[in-house]
Motif scaffolding. Structure first.
Motif, PDB file in Angstrom:
ATOM      1  N   SER A  88       4.401  -4.095  19.455  1.00 58.23           N
ATOM      2  CA  SER A  88       5.417  -4.346  19.959  1.00 58.23           C
ATOM      3  C   SER A  88       6.184  -3.012  20.107  1.00 58.23           C
ATOM      4  N   LEU A  89       6.039  -2.296  19.073  1.00 61.69           N
ATOM      5  CA  LEU A  89       6.699  -0.984  19.174  1.00 61.69           C
ATOM      6  C   LEU A  89       6.112  -0.051  20.168  1.00 61.69           C
ATOM      7  N   TRP A  90       4.811  -0.179  20.299  1.00 64.78           N
ATOM      8  CA  TRP A  90       4.111   0.616  21.408  1.00 64.78           C
ATOM      9  C   TRP A  90       4.458   0.152  22.533  1.00 64.78           C
ATOM     10  N   LYS A  91       4.706  -1.137  22.893  1.00 71.16           N
ATOM     11  CA  LYS A  91       4.795  -1.753  24.010  1.00 71.16           C
ATOM     12  C   LYS A  91       6.265  -1.208  24.709  1.00 71.16           C
ATOM     13  N   MET A  92       7.132  -1.404  23.644  1.00 68.55           N
ATOM     14  CA  MET A  92       8.485  -0.845  24.103  1.00 68.55           C
ATOM     15  C   MET A  92       8.494   0.545  24.448  1.00 68.55           C
ATOM     16  N   HIS A  93       7.824   1.305  23.704  1.00 72.45           N
ATOM     17  CA  HIS A  93       7.619   2.893  24.165  1.00 72.45           C
ATOM     18  C   HIS A  93       7.247   2.869  25.629  1.00 72.45           C
ATOM     19  N   HIS A  94       6.061   2.134  25.699  1.00 69.23           N
ATOM     20  CA  HIS A  94       5.319   2.261  27.092  1.00 69.23           C
ATOM     21  C   HIS A  94       6.460   1.798  28.278  1.00 69.23           C
ATOM     22  N   TRP A  95       7.212   0.711  28.047  1.00 73.74           N
ATOM     23  CA  TRP A  95       8.064   0.436  28.922  1.00 73.74           C
ATOM     24  C   TRP A  95       9.202   1.284  29.225  1.00 73.74           C
ATOM     25  N   ASN A  96       9.706   1.858  28.272  1.00 74.38           N
ATOM     26  CA  ASN A  96      10.490   2.984  28.419  1.00 74.38           C
ATOM     27  C   ASN A  96      10.229   4.187  29.245  1.00 74.38           C
ATOM     28  N   GLU A  97       8.972   4.475  28.829  1.00 76.02           N
ATOM     29  CA  GLU A  97       8.355   5.849  29.720  1.00 76.02           C
ATOM     30  C   GLU A  97       8.094   5.373  31.244  1.00 76.02           C
ATOM     31  N   GLN A  98       7.595   4.088  31.270  1.00 74.85           N
ATOM     32  CA  GLN A  98       7.404   3.617  32.717  1.00 74.85           C
ATOM     33  C   GLN A  98       8.878   3.530  33.640  1.00 74.85           C
ATOM     34  N   ARG A  99       9.883   3.252  32.833  1.00 69.73           N
ATOM     35  CA  ARG A  99      11.179   3.163  33.400  1.00 69.73           C
ATOM     36  C   ARG A  99      11.773   4.565  33.811  1.00 69.73           C
ATOM     37  N   LYS A 100      11.152   5.443  33.070  1.00 68.41           N
ATOM     38  CA  LYS A 100      11.664   7.025  33.345  1.00 68.41           C
ATOM     39  C   LYS A 100      10.838   7.528  34.611  1.00 68.41           C
ATOM     40  N   VAL A 101       9.458   7.060  34.738  1.00 68.70           N
ATOM     41  CA  VAL A 101       8.609   7.561  35.793  1.00 68.70           C
ATOM     42  C   VAL A 101       9.217   6.725  37.013  1.00 68.70           C
ATOM     43  N   ARG A 102       9.506   5.561  36.944  1.00 71.14           N
ATOM     44  CA  ARG A 102       9.973   4.878  38.026  1.00 71.14           C
ATOM     45  C   ARG A 102      11.034   5.518  38.529  1.00 71.14           C
ATOM     46  N   ALA A 103      12.153   5.566  37.685  1.00 66.07           N
ATOM     47  CA  ALA A 103      13.316   6.115  38.151  1.00 66.07           C
ATOM     48  C   ALA A 103      13.254   7.675  38.947  1.00 66.07           C
ATOM     49  N   PHE A 104      12.228   8.337  38.303  1.00 70.89           N
ATOM     50  CA  PHE A 104      11.904   9.842  38.824  1.00 70.89           C
ATOM     51  C   PHE A 104      11.421   9.474  40.347  1.00 70.89           C
ATOM     52  N   TYR A 105      10.625   8.608  40.457  1.00 66.84           N
ATOM     53  CA  TYR A 105       9.789   8.592  41.743  1.00 66.84           C
ATOM     54  C   TYR A 105      10.900   7.793  42.950  1.00 66.84           C
ATOM     55  N   ASP A 106      11.823   7.035  42.366  1.00 64.54           N
ATOM     56  CA  ASP A 106      12.878   6.615  43.071  1.00 64.54           C
ATOM     57  C   ASP A 106      13.852   7.560  43.593  1.00 64.54           C
ATOM     58  N   LEU A 107      14.056   8.605  42.641  1.00 71.04           N
ATOM     59  CA  LEU A 107      14.908   9.692  43.318  1.00 71.04           C
ATOM     60  C   LEU A 107      14.243  10.522  44.222  1.00 71.04           C
ATOM     61  N   LEU A 108      13.016  10.733  43.845  1.00 70.75           N
ATOM     62  CA  LEU A 108      12.057  11.413  44.928  1.00 70.75           C
ATOM     63  C   LEU A 108      11.972  10.869  46.135  1.00 70.75           C
ATOM     64  N   ASP A 109      11.902   9.499  46.211  1.00 69.69           N
ATOM     65  CA  ASP A 109      11.973   8.827  47.544  1.00 69.69           C
ATOM     66  C   ASP A 109      13.034   9.112  48.113  1.00 69.69           C
ATOM     67  N   LYS A 110      14.122   8.951  47.865  1.00 71.42           N
ATOM     68  CA  LYS A 110      15.463   9.052  48.167  1.00 71.42           C
ATOM     69  C   LYS A 110      15.944  10.360  48.773  1.00 71.42           C
ATOM     70  N   GLY A 111      15.182  11.408  48.124  1.00 74.48           N
ATOM     71  CA  GLY A 111      15.340  12.798  48.564  1.00 74.48           C
ATOM     72  C   GLY A 111      16.525  13.421  47.666  1.00 74.48           C
ATOM     73  N   GLU A 112      16.664  12.740  46.780  1.00 69.73           N
ATOM     74  CA  GLU A 112      17.816  13.329  45.929  1.00 69.73           C
ATOM     75  C   GLU A 112      17.353  14.466  45.012  1.00 69.73           C
TER      76      GLU A 112
END
Length: 64
Positions: A32-56
């Motif tokens: 569960s600790l590993w999964k929480m870490h994985h979800w946090n990293e996945q959230r960061k990557v998703r936010a990065f690609y969202d900002l990249l798609d928006k052109g910000e």
């Protein structure tokens, strides 16, 4: 002889069921600790690609 009447703690061997339960609990906790870490990293990557798609943000350096 009074020495033979002293109560000593008897050591029992390892309980297989107890060892299995402890292993399962520790495995679930670590998983569960590993999964929480994985979800946090996945959230960061998703936010990065969202900002990249928006052109910000951009990954290309600006030429001078």
């Amino acid at each position: 002889m009074a020495g033979s009447r002293i109560a000593h703690a008897t050591l029992k061997g390892p309980s297989v069921v107890k060892e299995i339960v402890i292993g399962i609990v520790l495995g679930c906790a670590a998983g569960s600790l590993w999964k929480m870490h994985h979800w946090n990293e996945q959230r960061k990557v998703r936010a990065f690609y969202d900002l990249l798609d928006k052109g910000e943000i951009t990954v290309v350096t600006a030429e001078e």
